[in-house]
Design a protein around this motif. Structure first.
Motif, PDB file in Angstrom:
ATOM      1  N   ALA A 184       0.652  -1.413   0.150  1.00 39.78           N
ATOM      2  CA  ALA A 184      -0.033  -0.141   0.056  1.00 39.78           C
ATOM      3  C   ALA A 184       0.865   1.342   0.167  1.00 39.78           C
ATOM      4  CB  ALA A 184      -0.793   0.125   1.099  1.00 39.78           C
ATOM      5  N   SER A 185       2.139   1.280   0.627  1.00 40.92           N
ATOM      6  CA  SER A 185       2.896   2.394   0.767  1.00 40.92           C
ATOM      7  C   SER A 185       4.205   1.901   0.269  1.00 40.92           C
ATOM      8  CB  SER A 185       3.032   3.074   2.102  1.00 40.92           C
ATOM      9  OG  SER A 185       3.848   4.035   2.091  1.00 40.92           O
ATOM     10  N   PRO A 186       4.666   1.953  -1.120  1.00 42.24           N
ATOM     11  CA  PRO A 186       5.888   1.347  -1.266  1.00 42.24           C
ATOM     12  C   PRO A 186       7.157   2.131  -0.722  1.00 42.24           C
ATOM     13  CG  PRO A 186       4.498   1.628  -3.282  1.00 42.24           C
ATOM     14  CD  PRO A 186       3.785   2.388  -2.129  1.00 42.24           C
ATOM     15  N   GLN A 187       7.099   3.344  -0.358  1.00 44.25           N
ATOM     16  CA  GLN A 187       8.113   4.095  -0.110  1.00 44.25           C
ATOM     17  C   GLN A 187       8.353   3.523   1.471  1.00 44.25           C
ATOM     18  OE1 GLN A 187       7.469   8.278  -0.583  1.00 44.25           O
ATOM     19  NE2 GLN A 187       7.445   8.194  -2.606  1.00 44.25           N
ATOM     20  N   ARG A 188       9.220   2.766   1.625  1.00 47.44           N
ATOM     21  CA  ARG A 188       9.402   2.206   3.031  1.00 47.44           C
ATOM     22  C   ARG A 188       9.957   3.171   4.324  1.00 47.44           C
ATOM     23  NH1 ARG A 188      12.569  -3.631   1.423  1.00 47.44           N
ATOM     24  NH2 ARG A 188      11.130  -4.198   0.069  1.00 47.44           N
ATOM     25  N   SER A 189      10.849   4.049   3.569  1.00 44.78           N
ATOM     26  CA  SER A 189      11.140   5.170   4.439  1.00 44.78           C
ATOM     27  C   SER A 189      10.117   5.964   5.296  1.00 44.78           C
ATOM     28  CB  SER A 189      12.205   6.165   4.251  1.00 44.78           C
ATOM     29  OG  SER A 189      11.654   6.642   2.909  1.00 44.78           O
ATOM     30  N   ARG A 190       9.091   6.109   4.218  1.00 46.11           N
ATOM     31  CA  ARG A 190       7.734   6.748   4.963  1.00 46.11           C
ATOM     32  C   ARG A 190       6.934   6.183   6.017  1.00 46.11           C
ATOM     33  NH1 ARG A 190       3.626   8.481   0.480  1.00 46.11           N
ATOM     34  NH2 ARG A 190       5.148   9.515  -0.255  1.00 46.11           N
ATOM     35  N   VAL A 191       7.020   4.904   5.828  1.00 46.45           N
ATOM     36  CA  VAL A 191       6.093   3.995   6.461  1.00 46.45           C
ATOM     37  C   VAL A 191       6.745   4.008   8.037  1.00 46.45           C
ATOM     38  CG1 VAL A 191       5.487   1.559   7.072  1.00 46.45           C
ATOM     39  CG2 VAL A 191       5.366   2.212   4.990  1.00 46.45           C
ATOM     40  N   LEU A 192       8.393   3.712   7.985  1.00 48.65           N
ATOM     41  CA  LEU A 192       9.069   3.876   9.354  1.00 48.65           C
ATOM     42  C   LEU A 192       8.979   5.073   9.946  1.00 48.65           C
ATOM     43  CD1 LEU A 192      10.844   2.156  11.168  1.00 48.65           C
ATOM     44  CD2 LEU A 192      12.828   2.819   9.699  1.00 48.65           C
ATOM     45  N   THR A 193       8.938   6.205   9.140  1.00 49.94           N
ATOM     46  CA  THR A 193       8.716   7.615   9.896  1.00 49.94           C
ATOM     47  C   THR A 193       7.585   7.667  10.399  1.00 49.94           C
ATOM     48  OG1 THR A 193      10.363   8.743   8.046  1.00 49.94           O
ATOM     49  CG2 THR A 193       8.827   9.880   9.217  1.00 49.94           C
ATOM     50  N   ALA A 194       6.511   7.138   9.957  1.00 55.76           N
ATOM     51  CA  ALA A 194       4.850   7.370  10.434  1.00 55.76           C
ATOM     52  C   ALA A 194       5.092   6.443  11.638  1.00 55.76           C
ATOM     53  CB  ALA A 194       4.227   6.887   9.188  1.00 55.76           C
ATOM     54  N   LYS A 195       5.523   5.232  11.682  1.00 56.31           N
ATOM     55  CA  LYS A 195       5.580   4.723  12.937  1.00 56.31           C
ATOM     56  C   LYS A 195       6.366   5.396  13.922  1.00 56.31           C
ATOM     57  CE  LYS A 195       5.472  -0.110  10.542  1.00 56.31           C
ATOM     58  NZ  LYS A 195       4.264  -0.395  11.593  1.00 56.31           N
ATOM     59  N   ALA A 196       7.366   5.693  13.790  1.00 58.62           N
ATOM     60  CA  ALA A 196       8.129   6.515  14.761  1.00 58.62           C
ATOM     61  C   ALA A 196       7.442   7.739  15.483  1.00 58.62           C
ATOM     62  CB  ALA A 196       9.522   7.017  14.235  1.00 58.62           C
ATOM     63  N   LEU A 197       6.937   8.596  14.466  1.00 55.32           N
ATOM     64  CA  LEU A 197       6.144   9.570  15.048  1.00 55.32           C
ATOM     65  C   LEU A 197       4.956   9.220  15.696  1.00 55.32           C
ATOM     66  CD1 LEU A 197       6.251  12.007  11.669  1.00 55.32           C
ATOM     67  CD2 LEU A 197       7.751  12.185  13.846  1.00 55.32           C
ATOM     68  N   VAL A 198       3.967   8.230  15.189  1.00 53.34           N
ATOM     69  CA  VAL A 198       3.053   8.090  16.077  1.00 53.34           C
ATOM     70  C   VAL A 198       3.408   7.471  17.205  1.00 53.34           C
ATOM     71  CG1 VAL A 198       0.819   6.313  16.089  1.00 53.34           C
ATOM     72  CG2 VAL A 198       1.569   7.719  13.866  1.00 53.34           C
ATOM     73  N   PHE A 199       4.123   6.572  17.253  1.00 53.17           N
ATOM     74  CA  PHE A 199       4.599   5.820  18.496  1.00 53.17           C
ATOM     75  C   PHE A 199       5.302   7.007  19.653  1.00 53.17           C
ATOM     76  CE2 PHE A 199       8.264   4.137  21.175  1.00 53.17           C
ATOM     77  CZ  PHE A 199       7.610   3.211  21.931  1.00 53.17           C
ATOM     78  N   PHE A 200       6.096   7.905  19.222  1.00 55.79           N
ATOM     79  CA  PHE A 200       6.713   8.927  20.052  1.00 55.79           C
ATOM     80  C   PHE A 200       5.510   9.737  20.647  1.00 55.79           C
ATOM     81  CE2 PHE A 200       8.457  13.287  20.661  1.00 55.79           C
ATOM     82  CZ  PHE A 200       9.366  12.869  21.686  1.00 55.79           C
ATOM     83  N   LEU A 201       4.638  10.004  19.714  1.00 56.71           N
ATOM     84  CA  LEU A 201       3.487  11.029  20.447  1.00 56.71           C
ATOM     85  C   LEU A 201       2.624  10.134  21.374  1.00 56.71           C
ATOM     86  CD1 LEU A 201       2.376  12.930  17.195  1.00 56.71           C
ATOM     87  CD2 LEU A 201       3.661  13.810  19.206  1.00 56.71           C
ATOM     88  N   VAL A 202       2.643   8.980  21.163  1.00 54.59           N
ATOM     89  CA  VAL A 202       1.607   8.216  22.056  1.00 54.59           C
ATOM     90  C   VAL A 202       2.393   7.801  23.378  1.00 54.59           C
ATOM     91  CG1 VAL A 202       0.531   6.072  22.696  1.00 54.59           C
ATOM     92  CG2 VAL A 202       0.275   7.203  20.354  1.00 54.59           C
ATOM     93  N   SER A 203       3.696   7.467  23.265  1.00 45.40           N
ATOM     94  CA  SER A 203       4.289   7.180  24.477  1.00 45.40           C
ATOM     95  C   SER A 203       4.658   8.598  25.161  1.00 45.40           C
ATOM     96  CB  SER A 203       5.551   6.653  24.151  1.00 45.40           C
ATOM     97  OG  SER A 203       6.552   7.350  23.055  1.00 45.40           O
ATOM     98  N   PHE A 204       4.916   9.547  24.688  1.00 44.35           N
ATOM     99  CA  PHE A 204       5.205  10.794  25.152  1.00 44.35           C
ATOM    100  C   PHE A 204       4.128  11.236  26.130  1.00 44.35           C
ATOM    101  CE2 PHE A 204       5.761  15.866  25.223  1.00 44.35           C
ATOM    102  CZ  PHE A 204       6.958  15.557  26.071  1.00 44.35           C
ATOM    103  N   VAL A 205       2.954  11.526  25.480  1.00 39.23           N
ATOM    104  CA  VAL A 205       1.720  12.264  26.019  1.00 39.23           C
ATOM    105  C   VAL A 205       1.496  11.251  27.237  1.00 39.23           C
ATOM    106  CG1 VAL A 205      -0.538  12.529  25.621  1.00 39.23           C
ATOM    107  CG2 VAL A 205       1.059  13.365  24.000  1.00 39.23           C
ATOM    108  N   THR A 206       1.429   9.835  27.179  1.00 39.16           N
ATOM    109  CA  THR A 206       0.908   8.894  28.235  1.00 39.16           C
ATOM    110  C   THR A 206       1.781   9.068  29.177  1.00 39.16           C
ATOM    111  OG1 THR A 206       0.019   7.563  26.322  1.00 39.16           O
ATOM    112  CG2 THR A 206       0.198   6.826  28.670  1.00 39.16           C
ATOM    113  N   THR A 207       3.211   9.022  29.047  1.00 41.81           N
ATOM    114  CA  THR A 207       4.310   8.871  29.992  1.00 41.81           C
ATOM    115  C   THR A 207       4.150  10.330  30.856  1.00 41.81           C
ATOM    116  OG1 THR A 207       5.516   7.556  28.918  1.00 41.81           O
ATOM    117  CG2 THR A 207       6.768   8.292  30.575  1.00 41.81           C
TER     118      THR A 207
END
Length: 346
Positions: A184-207
């Motif tokens: 669905a998203s052939p640009q793999r760097s975009r997928v990893l960047t999206a994972k990192a941003l979403v995870f960072f926001l979720v973990s930072f806000v919760t902690t």
């Protein structure tokens, strides 16, 4: 003697027997004209049973026969009218990072491991922090800020963030869902960047929210005479600083999980990164030649870094140098993860 109006009686004759039906003489089969000089082929009569297997035309009202279906008139391909001016009802647009962020947010919030891991982390940080705050007295905070109880729960809660950071990537490799994601998203760097941003926001806000709750509750429980109230720097370090440090540790776990692509191996490696610098310096400082290395390793270990952010002792510093060190290591790990992600197959 008969009168003119009477007819003579006819003699009765015996009945004539029925005659069998006469068959028409068989005619030779008609021959179709063929090529000159070639005998004409005899015309073949279709078998009576072949009619029941013949395709029947559609006789229902309001229905049109579709070319190629049984019962439809066969037309040559050249006579088919081309379809011109067709517009797809599905809008076609270029994808961007926002689409990848939306996809990763949908995945991270719909997976049970995310809810359970974050719930355990919040329970550890708040539960242990309030337990320590309720078990201490006002005199215990004469030289230390009242935000200290949040440190004890964070030491255990960071392991949950480390585990979640690994599972964000490795769970898709384990189930094979990563193939669908990269299709669905052939640009793999975009997928990893999206994972990192979403995870960072979720973990930072919760902690950060959990640490802020413990800090304010502990400060409200101990506000007597002689209690050292936390300054703005101490309050920021115990909430935003500690939340940022734990979130960067989770990002490092995500990068390691992207490189190893195995849940158990990545979690084991990250447990070594978190626990080994806290245990090994005690053995290194036994030797005079390795004492400097042991002191540096102990300074940048996870427990020492969190203690510096909570400003347990003035000699430990503010802890922001440890945050910068962890950010540099995380950036290097992500560079390696991006390089391996483009080279290796899924």
């Amino acid at each position: 003697m008969t009168t003119p109006y009477q007819q003579p009686a006819q003699a009765s004759q015996p009945p004539t027997p029925p005659q069998p039906p006469q068959q028409a003489p068989q005619q030779p089969p008609q021959q179709q004209p063929g090529a000159p000089g070639m005998p004409a082929a005899p015309q073949q009569t279709p078998h009576p049973q072949a009619q029941q297997y013949a395709p029947q035309q559609a006789a229902q009202p309001g229905m049109q026969a579709v070319p190629g279906m049984p019962g439809a008139p066969q037309q040559p391909y050249a006579s088919a009218a081309p379809v011109a001016g067709y517009t797809s009802p599905i809008p076609i647009r270029r994808t961007h990072l926002g689409n990848a962020l939306s996809s990763e947010w949908t995945k991270i919030k719909s997976v049970r491991s995310t809810i359970w891991t974050l719930s355990v982390m919040v329970a550890l940080v708040i539960g242990i922090g309030l337990l320590v705050a309720s078990g201490t007295k006002d005199s215990d905070y004469s030289s230390t800020p009242t935000t200290i109880p949040g440190l004890f729960g964070t030491l255990l809660g960071q392991l949950c963030i480390v585990t979640l950071g690994v599972l964000v990537v490795t769970s898709e490799y384990g189930t094979g869902m990563i193939r669908t994601t990269f299709t669905a998203s052939p640009q793999r760097s975009r997928v990893l960047t999206a994972k990192a941003l979403v995870f960072f926001l979720v973990s930072f806000v919760t902690t950060t929210a959990a640490l802020a709750f413990v800090a304010f509750v502990s400060t409200g429980m101990h506000n007597g005479t002689g209690v050292q109230e936390p300054t703005s720097k101490q309050l920021v370090g115990a909430t935003l600083g500690a939340g940022l440090y734990v979130s960067l540790l989770g990002l490092l776990s995500l990068a390691v999980g992207s490189m190893l692509r195995h849940s158990a191996g990545a979690i084991t490696a990250m447990l070594g990164v978190v626990l080994l610098p806290a245990i090994l310096p005690a053995f290194l400082m036994m030797s005079s030649s390795l004492q400097t290395l042991g002191e540096k390793m102990q300074k940048y270990s996870s427990p020492q870094s969190l203690a510096a952010l909570f400003q347990v002792d003035d000699s430990l510093g503010t802890g922001w140098s440890q945050v910068g060190m962890l950010a540099g290591v995380t950036a290097a790990a992500f560079i390696a993860a991006y390089a391996l992600l483009e080279k290796r197959d899924v």
